[in-house]
Design a protein around this motif. Structure first.
Motif, PDB file in Angstrom:
ATOM      1  N   SER A  71       0.928  -1.083  -0.290  1.00  0.00           N
ATOM      2  CA  SER A  71       0.167  -0.057   0.145  1.00  0.00           C
ATOM      3  C   SER A  71       0.897   1.293   0.089  1.00  0.00           C
ATOM      4  O   SER A  71       0.654   2.200   0.917  1.00  0.00           O
ATOM      5  N   ALA A 142      -0.566  -4.475   7.131  1.00  0.00           N
ATOM      6  CA  ALA A 142      -0.681  -3.060   7.194  1.00  0.00           C
ATOM      7  C   ALA A 142      -2.164  -2.982   7.616  1.00  0.00           C
ATOM      8  O   ALA A 142      -2.902  -3.758   7.435  1.00  0.00           O
ATOM      9  N   ARG A 144      -5.227   0.419   8.160  1.00  0.00           N
ATOM     10  CA  ARG A 144      -5.623   1.880   7.958  1.00  0.00           C
ATOM     11  C   ARG A 144      -6.594   2.272   8.834  1.00  0.00           C
ATOM     12  O   ARG A 144      -7.915   1.582   8.497  1.00  0.00           O
ATOM     13  N   ARG A 146      -9.054   5.341   8.963  1.00  0.00           N
ATOM     14  CA  ARG A 146      -9.370   6.619   8.215  1.00  0.00           C
ATOM     15  C   ARG A 146     -10.889   7.309   8.354  1.00  0.00           C
ATOM     16  O   ARG A 146     -12.057   6.362   8.253  1.00  0.00           O
ATOM     17  N   ASP A 259      -6.553   0.344  -4.019  1.00  0.00           N
ATOM     18  CA  ASP A 259      -6.209   0.125  -2.336  1.00  0.00           C
ATOM     19  C   ASP A 259      -6.673   1.534  -1.682  1.00  0.00           C
ATOM     20  O   ASP A 259      -7.223   1.304  -0.459  1.00  0.00           O
ATOM     21  N   ALA A 550      -6.074  10.163   7.913  1.00  0.00           N
ATOM     22  CA  ALA A 550      -6.065   8.812   8.073  1.00  0.00           C
ATOM     23  C   ALA A 550      -4.485   8.439   8.829  1.00  0.00           C
ATOM     24  O   ALA A 550      -3.638   9.158   8.725  1.00  0.00           O
ATOM     25  N   ASP A 552      -1.841   5.124   8.928  1.00  0.00           N
ATOM     26  CA  ASP A 552      -1.548   4.064   8.093  1.00  0.00           C
ATOM     27  C   ASP A 552      -0.488   3.319   9.069  1.00  0.00           C
ATOM     28  O   ASP A 552       0.590   4.047   9.281  1.00  0.00           O
ATOM     29  N   LYS A 554       1.856  -0.226   9.297  1.00  0.00           N
ATOM     30  CA  LYS A 554       2.800  -1.324   8.734  1.00  0.00           C
ATOM     31  C   LYS A 554       3.506  -2.077   9.755  1.00  0.00           C
ATOM     32  O   LYS A 554       4.177  -1.554  10.581  1.00  0.00           O
TER      33      LYS A 554
END
Length: 555
Positions: A71, A142, A144, A146, A259, A550, A552, A554
């Motif tokens: 991503s 990963a 996310r 948001r 994505d 957002a 993100d 990982k």
């Protein structure tokens, strides 16, 4: 003193780890100023070649790194003196990759004490460990979180949506042996507060709240598999992937993993690849809709009346040299042999079987600080189907090209000029939106022409930003503008003859407090042009805006 309370499952897990002699301490990353990392070749993540210079760390001056991406972010690692050296990677708006931040060192773990017990047969392997059969197992993934706030205003009205969503994609990679690999990527995706639709006593679906309701079944809690495939390497540079695969090529103008959306996109497919150095040829066979697993009444010629929908094709990528990084050609097609009345059909009852294809060329070049890339594609298809209407076999191509320049300043700034044009009969295939033509997604590529100015800058290891401006015009005033699905018309040619569709400004800031976490804040505005204003019936026009926050992660 802070106290940690463990439930019984956590206590048992911790006790089990201690009983097995597993080291539960987490090694901390430390800056490694003696080391550096550099991308030496590759245009996309799968082709990246990264080398570490560990000569100042009492190591080799050129050490190949192992790259992992997901991503738009990634890491590269290599073993060296004292442990594992790691650097972060990120994808820029131009689709290229860059090293982000300094190299870090994770100290090598101390050897286990003599007599330490090993895990019993059948025990779940820890990250980086091997199974009893000898297969190497690694974990990653990963996530996310948001919040979206979208106020879209079109000629047909205004729609205001705002919601919070969570998507988590853990990955499990099992290297059975050097030639066989199994990859699994589950996906949990949830819109906060989304209602479920459990059946009531009368068999009618009834909406209920997402919590606190006895009848809630969790049907809105989507746990699926984004990717799950078996990969086998063969002789003569051949390899085969079979399973659920996220297919993405080039800048994802034609075929991408989408994505940005909550769910993303993947295919049930077979992908046969021939690789030579940095070049490859992919042959793809995928099943979009399967109708033949269950009984299907045959016609007099013994063929079923309601067959399958497939997506197949060939993609060729040739890495010529360090200047001409990619020269690519492709032919991808959909063959839909379902009944014309079968769902989902895009425009009602139409002729079947339907054939729809896209053929194209793409190139990527680099001349010191200057980059140039471009892509041309054209539709081919059966008229009188939901893909291509009668009389639409021309004006069905598109072009997208961009020139960029790296300023080589302290902020690693980059500027770019993009030009795009698509005919009034162009149809999208499976592209990734919210990237190439702005984030607000008011208009799609069909019958659209214009320019974009792009700017990106990395202020430090923690702060970065993107700023883009788009100008949109109708390629032909004989047809309307279209939505991002390339099917739904926007406005009416009878109401306005202007080609001025509008402009868009996208501003995105990023804060990276650690190697694993990136915060993003976006504010994006679409300002209607004369064509949309006249269709809205307002002199000033109604501005559409979209904002998001957002996080993100990982791992």
């Amino acid at each position: 003193m802070t106290k940690l309370k463990l439930d019984w499952s956590a206590r048992l897990t911790l006790a089990g780890l201690l009983a097995l002699g597993v080291n539960t301490a987490v090694a901390a990353d430390e800056p490694a100023p003696c080391a550096s990392a550099k991308i030496v070749s590759g245009d996309s993540c799968k082709d990246l070649k990264v080398k570490f210079d560990l000569s100042q760390c009492k190591g080799n001056a050129s050490v190949d790194g192992q790259v992992k991406c997901a991503s738009g972010v990634g890491t590269v690692m290599a073993e060296g003196p004292g442990g594992t050296y790691t650097a972060d990677l990120k994808e820029t708006w131009g689709g290229t990759w860059a090293v982000s931040g300094p190299v870090r060192l994770t100290a090598a773990a101390a050897p286990a004490a003599a007599g330490t017990a090993s895990a019993p047969a059948g025990a779940a392997p820890a990250a980086g460990m091997a199974t009893p059969s000898g297969a190497a197992v690694t974990f990653g993934g990963a996530a996310r979180l948001r919040y979206d706030d979208n106020f879209a205003k079109t000629p047909t009205g205004a729609v205001h949506t705002n919601y919070t969503s969570l998507r988590i994609r853990p990955t499990l990679n099992i290297k059975v042996n050097p030639d066989v690999n199994v990859f699994i990527e589950p996906q949990y995706n949830k819109t906060f507060g989304a209602v479920g639709w459990p059946p009531s006593a009368t068999g009618v679906n009834t909406a209920t709240a997402s919590v606190g309701e006895g009848s809630y079944t969790g049907s809105a809690d989507t746990l699926t598999v984004n990717q799950a495939f078996l990969e086998m390497k063969m002789d003569y540079g051949l390899s085969l992937q079979a399973g659920r695969i996220a297919l993405r090529y080039g800048d994802q103008l034609i075929l991408g993993s989408a994505d940005w959306t909550d769910n993303g996109r993947s295919f049930d497919a077979l992908k046969l690849r021939y690789t030579q150095d940095k070049s490859f040829i992919d042959v793809i066979a995928s099943k979009v809709i399967e109708n033949n697993k269950v009984d299907n009444t045959p016609t007099t010629d013994a063929f079923p009346t309601d067959d399958d929908k497939d997506m197949n094709g060939v993609y060729v990528s040739w890495n010529v040299n360090d200047t001409l990084k990619a020269l690519e050609a492709y032919y991808l097609y959909i063959y839909d042999a379902r009944q014309a009345s079968a769902a989902p059909v895009l425009t009602g009852t139409v002729a079947h079987p339907a054939y729809f294809a896209v053929q194209g060329l793409r190139f990527v070049t680099a001349f010191d600080n200057i980059g140039w890339k471009g892509e041309w594609a054209q539709n081919v298809g059966s008229e009188g189907t939901e893909f291509v209407s009668t009389g639409q076999k021309d004006k069905n191509d598109m072009i997208d090209t961009e020139v960029s320049y790296n300023l080589n300043d302290s902020m690693k700034s980059r500027i770019g000029l993009q030009y795009y044009r698509a005919g009034q009969n162009w149809r999208d295939f499976y592209p990734t939106a919210a990237k190439q033509l702005g984030i607000v997604d008011v208009v799609g590529r069909r019958n659209l022409s214009g320019f974009a100015l792009r700017y990106t800058s990395t202020f430090s290891d923690r702060y970065a930003m993107d700023a883009d401006w788009f100008m949109f015009k109708r390629t032909s005033t004989d047809a309307t503008a279209f939505a991002i699905n390339s099917l739904t018309g926007i406005g009416s040619t009878a109401t306005s003859s202007s080609d001025d569709v509008g402009q868009e400004i996208d501003l995105v800031g990023r804060f990276m407090p650690s190697k694993s976490l990136t915060w993003s804040l976006g504010f994006n505005v679409f300002m209607p042009g004369t064509y949309i204003k006249e269709n809205q019936g307002t002199a000033s026009g109604r501005v559409s805006h979209y904002g998001y926050v957002a996080a993100d992660v990982k791992f």
